[in-house]
Scaffold this active site. Structure first.
Site, mmCIF file in Angstrom:
data_model
loop_
_atom_site.group_PDB
_atom_site.id
_atom_site.type_symbol
_atom_site.label_atom_id
_atom_site.label_comp_id
_atom_site.label_asym_id
_atom_site.label_seq_id
_atom_site.Cartn_x
_atom_site.Cartn_y
_atom_site.Cartn_z
ATOM 1 N N LYS A 116 0.559 24.521 35.591
ATOM 2 C CA LYS A 116 1.234 23.191 36.463
ATOM 3 C C LYS A 116 0.542 23.238 37.715
ATOM 4 O O LYS A 116 0.075 21.994 38.420
ATOM 5 C CB LYS A 116 2.572 23.657 37.006
ATOM 6 C CG LYS A 116 4.258 23.829 35.440
ATOM 7 C CD LYS A 116 5.214 24.166 36.101
ATOM 8 C CE LYS A 116 6.528 24.206 35.246
ATOM 9 N NZ LYS A 116 6.408 24.979 33.928
ATOM 10 N N GLU A 191 7.740 24.201 46.144
ATOM 11 C CA GLU A 191 7.431 22.895 46.596
ATOM 12 C C GLU A 191 8.116 22.286 47.153
ATOM 13 O O GLU A 191 9.064 23.267 47.483
ATOM 14 C CB GLU A 191 6.156 22.296 44.962
ATOM 15 C CG GLU A 191 7.564 21.967 44.655
ATOM 16 C CD GLU A 191 7.174 21.267 42.982
ATOM 17 O OE1 GLU A 191 5.850 20.635 42.911
ATOM 18 O OE2 GLU A 191 7.943 21.060 42.359
ATOM 19 N N HIS A 226 18.311 25.561 35.064
ATOM 20 C CA HIS A 226 17.294 24.049 35.453
ATOM 21 C C HIS A 226 17.255 23.795 33.831
ATOM 22 O O HIS A 226 15.975 23.421 33.663
ATOM 23 C CB HIS A 226 16.493 24.869 35.589
ATOM 24 C CG HIS A 226 16.395 25.221 37.683
ATOM 25 N ND1 HIS A 226 16.129 24.299 38.534
ATOM 26 C CD2 HIS A 226 16.401 26.391 38.099
ATOM 27 C CE1 HIS A 226 16.939 25.179 39.769
ATOM 28 N NE2 HIS A 226 16.221 26.134 39.599
ATOM 29 N N GLU A 266 7.237 14.390 33.454
ATOM 30 C CA GLU A 266 8.720 15.299 33.857
ATOM 31 C C GLU A 266 8.570 14.271 35.330
ATOM 32 O O GLU A 266 7.065 14.679 36.068
ATOM 33 C CB GLU A 266 9.042 16.110 33.651
ATOM 34 C CG GLU A 266 9.662 16.169 31.861
ATOM 35 C CD GLU A 266 9.800 17.764 32.392
ATOM 36 O OE1 GLU A 266 10.052 17.916 33.226
ATOM 37 O OE2 GLU A 266 10.487 17.767 30.800
ATOM 38 N N GLU A 279 5.712 18.042 35.767
ATOM 39 C CA GLU A 279 4.711 18.246 34.624
ATOM 40 C C GLU A 279 4.999 17.368 33.379
ATOM 41 O O GLU A 279 5.327 16.019 33.409
ATOM 42 C CB GLU A 279 5.549 19.500 34.400
ATOM 43 C CG GLU A 279 6.842 19.323 33.933
ATOM 44 C CD GLU A 279 7.832 21.452 33.365
ATOM 45 O OE1 GLU A 279 6.392 21.912 33.108
ATOM 46 O OE2 GLU A 279 8.606 21.328 33.722
ATOM 47 N N ASN A 281 4.287 17.997 28.972
ATOM 48 C CA ASN A 281 4.849 18.810 28.311
ATOM 49 C C ASN A 281 4.490 18.550 26.838
ATOM 50 O O ASN A 281 4.148 17.293 26.685
ATOM 51 C CB ASN A 281 6.243 18.688 27.779
ATOM 52 C CG ASN A 281 7.460 19.508 28.916
ATOM 53 O OD1 ASN A 281 8.196 18.529 29.865
ATOM 54 N ND2 ASN A 281 7.638 20.423 29.629
ATOM 55 N N ARG A 283 3.821 18.114 23.666
ATOM 56 C CA ARG A 283 4.773 18.808 22.692
ATOM 57 C C ARG A 283 5.856 17.732 22.745
ATOM 58 O O ARG A 283 6.130 17.327 23.340
ATOM 59 C CB ARG A 283 5.617 20.358 22.786
ATOM 60 C CG ARG A 283 6.448 20.620 23.687
ATOM 61 C CD ARG A 283 7.411 22.178 24.136
ATOM 62 N NE ARG A 283 7.703 22.063 25.486
ATOM 63 C CZ ARG A 283 9.494 21.872 25.224
ATOM 64 N NH1 ARG A 283 9.287 21.307 24.780
ATOM 65 N NH2 ARG A 283 9.139 21.935 26.777
#
Length: 686
Positions: A116, A191, A226, A266, A279, A281, A283
């Site tokens: 990330k 962050e 999360h 995202e 991030e 993903n 997939r």
């Protein structure tokens, strides 16, 4: 073209990919661990290859074993699904080096997005908006709250919210340990944590010919630990300019890494509407069905065609239509810190119909074990408007028959009907604010009232039985308990062997009512059902009229004239009662409490089956512990759970050892409460 595809995964995603393969005429290969030998995805595949062992690290995470399985089965392509090795660039290269087709993005793109921290650097160069990173070693109170995240993975693992500077180092240590265990990489970054932010993402599909589709937005803000629970498409409350900004940023992210195939970018949407890159993903996402419903497309079929070298069918994606909402049905208890549940899934019956889709890796009689994610199924509703889709999904879940381990079904129904969700006034803190209310046990008292004494049914006859006046107001759960008791009585009457022997035709005194006690699961509330047996049938003492009884179905008429039907199934002694407006799991209780049902004071029992993965530093018999201190960490179904000291005192016994597999109720440790703590409590209660 692909002729035989191995899916390097398990459960519902393997079954979902197989469904598309059947439609395209592609033969399928499953891999399975010993724990999954009888799993649905194994039964549905044309060929299956065993991966010896049970734990993911010994089976689904061993890329070399999976590649050898593909070659042995004669597969010419591998689809990774999601999770496990789906975002492992090394595995993707191994597949390609073995001469197999990789159904996924280029290994280099996976590699660039795998960290990330590196991904954020790339996105900054591409002009995608970001949250500024914070150096944990230099953080001050003005930087709070902070979000700690694992650089090498997702799914909520290695993620912590820090609101107090004094807790930063401890949380950093815990996040690093969890990230190392989950991903083999302990890198963690910090962050700013955006309060009341929304999780919004964009589905990407790209080909090798320069084509990139941005297939709309999804909102995945309803999360626990999360991890997503409810997702929908499109994300509500965004205007055209905001959607365009997100689509453009996602497209730029895909182009920046030479992306190919399905992926998701995202974003965290702040309360002021500003999006920040989270991030990418690399997939297919768990929640891809809502996008498929809205755009009328099969994302897995597109993945396969892009992998075969085809271009996307049109320069722009199809036009979206309507709204779709997905709920993840988990075997877990939300009221008890989301504890995973295991056991036999006796019945899974989700009503279908127009606009309803069920993706699952389980069927009746399957076992939900301890080794994998606790998700049982994904239920999706698609309708012309958001309100209609939400209503359809809530009603579908409410009518589902789910018999077995405790699930989050009631939480899902209540969440979908919550005023804030219906009005799209929600963010990632939805469950932090509303979980207690959403998981509250049914009220024992209710606005319904039983019939007044003058209207209560009276029955006299040769038995001399006379129905008593109603006891108290009745609630839906009370009547479900009554139905279970009446069904049990009907089953006993219908059972094998001679019927009851009557010792006289008539008596002057009314017989005492039959009373049966049940405990409602999972909240543990106890209820009673009482009825008298008469010549014409059972008569509840609470004013209901019994219309019909059978071992599997009871019909009751309430004092105000409403008729309700109850379907009853009994598995391993537990009664499952399904009604038109809810379901109840009831455990029959003995008339008297078992005196041996006790545990030693201060006993720490395993709240779920799992593996002991960590012990507190210096934890040993004789050690001093403080109330609320984390003593033992258990891992079950990809989630970590903490076992806390119940009081300040001394550790009298320690039975937990690293790596030990434990069942529910296993004694882990015993804490002897200190005398000063007892004295303080005595003073408080004086």
């Amino acid at each position: 073209m692909i002729s035989t595809l191995l899916v390097a995964n398990r459960g519902e995603i393997a079954c979902r990919i197989f469904r598309t393969c059947r439609e395209l005429g592609i033969a399928t290969v499953a891999v399975y661990s010993d724990a999954d030998a009888d799993a649905l995805h194994v039964r549905e595949a044309d060929t299956a290859v065993r991966l010896p062992g049970a734990a993911p690290a010994d089976t689904y995470l061993r890329g070399g074993l999976v590649v050898r399985a593909a070659l042995a089965a004669g597969a010419d392509a591998v689809h990774p699904g999601y999770g496990f090795l789906s975002e492992n660039a090394g595995f993707a290269r191994d597949v390609q080096d073995a001469g197999l087709l990789w159904v996924g993005p280029p290994p280099k793109a996976i590699e660039l997005m795998a960290s990330k921290t590196r991904a954020k650097e790339l996105m900054a160069e591409a002009g995608v908006p970001l949250l500024a990173p914070v150096d944990p070693d230099r953080a001050t109170a003005e930087d709070l709250p902070l979000l700690l995240k694992a650089a090498a993975g997702g799914g909520g693992r290695g993620m912590r919210i820090v609101r107090e500077l004094a807790q930063l180092q401890a949380e950093l240590t815990a996040a690093t340990a969890e990230a190392t265990a989950a991903f083999g990489d302990g890198e963690v970054f910090a962050e700013p944590y955006v309060e009341r932010g929304r999780h919004v993402e964009v589905q990407i599909m790209a080909d090798a010919h320069g084509g990139v589709w941005a297939l709309g937005t999804r909102d995945c803000s309803l999360q626990r630990r999360h991890q997503k629970v409810v997702e929908e498409a499109p994300a509500p409350g965004l205007d055209d300019a905001e959607r365009t900004r997100l689509h453009d940023a996602a497209t730029a992210a895909a182009q920046a890494v030479g992306y190919r195939g399905a992926g998701t970018v995202e974003f965290l949407l702040a309360a002021d509407g500003r999006p920040y890159f989270l991030e990418m993903n690399t997939r297919l996402q768990v929640e891809h069905p809502v996008t498929e419903a809205v755009f009328g497309t099969d994302l897995v079929a597109l993945q396969l065609r892009v992998a075969e070298g085809d271009a996307l069918p049109t320069p722009t994606p199809p036009e979206p239509r309507g709204h779709a909402v997905e709920a993840r049905l988990y075997a877990e208890d939300p009221a008890r810190d989301w504890q995973p549940q295991t056991g036999t899934l006796h019945t899974l019956d989700v009503p279908g119909g127009p606009g309803v889709r069920l993706d699952t890796g389980y069927t009746d009689g399957d076992t939900i074990g301890v080794h994998y994610d606790p998700m049982i199924a994904k239920v999706v509703a698609h309708a012309a408007t958001r309100a209609e889709a939400v209503r359809l999904l809530a009603r579908t879940l409410e009518r589902a028959r789910i018999h077995g381990p405790v699930t989050n079904r009631d939480l899902l129904v209540r969440s979908l009907r919550h005023p804030d969700f219906r009005a799209a006034r929600f963010d990632t803190g939805f469950y932090d604010r509303h979980l207690t209310a959403l998981t509250a046990a049914p009220e024992v008292a209710a606005p319904e009232t039983a019939a007044p004494e003058s209207e209560a049914p009276e029955t006299t006859g040769p038995e001399g039985a006379e129905a008593a006046a109603p006891e108290a107001p009745r609630t839906p759960v009370h009547r479900a308990v009554l139905a279970a008791a009446l069904a049990d009585a009907a089953a006993r009457r219908a059972g094998p062997g001679p019927g009851p022997v009557r010792l006289g035709a008539w008596r002057n005194l009314p017989a005492p009512p039959h009373v049966k006690r049940y405990r409602a699961e999972p909240d543990g509330t106890e209820y009673e059902a009482a009825y008298r047996t008469t010549r014409t049938g059972p008569v509840p003492v609470t004013g209901e009229r019994v219309v019909a009884t059978a071992p599997d179905r009871v019909t009751l008429e309430t004092p105000d004239g409403l008729t309700h039907h109850y379907d009853i199934a009994v598995h391993q002694g537990t009664a499952y009662v399904d009604t038109a407006t809810g379901s109840y799991t009831l455990t029959p209780l003995p008339r008297f409490t078992d005196p041996t049902d006790r545990t030693e004071p201060g006993s720490l029992l395993a709240p779920m089956p799992g593996t002991v993965v960590r012990l507190a530093d210096g934890l040993a018999p004789g050690a001093r512990v403080e109330a609320g201190q984390t003593l033992i960490w258990l891992e079950a179904m990809k989630m970590e759970h903490r076992v806390l000291a119940p009081a300040s005192g001394t550790l009298a016994a320690l039975h937990a050892t690293l790596g030990r597999q434990v069942e529910v109720g296993t004694l882990l440790a015993v804490v002897t409460e200190s005398a000063d703590t007892r004295s303080a409590q005595t003073g408080e209660n004086a």
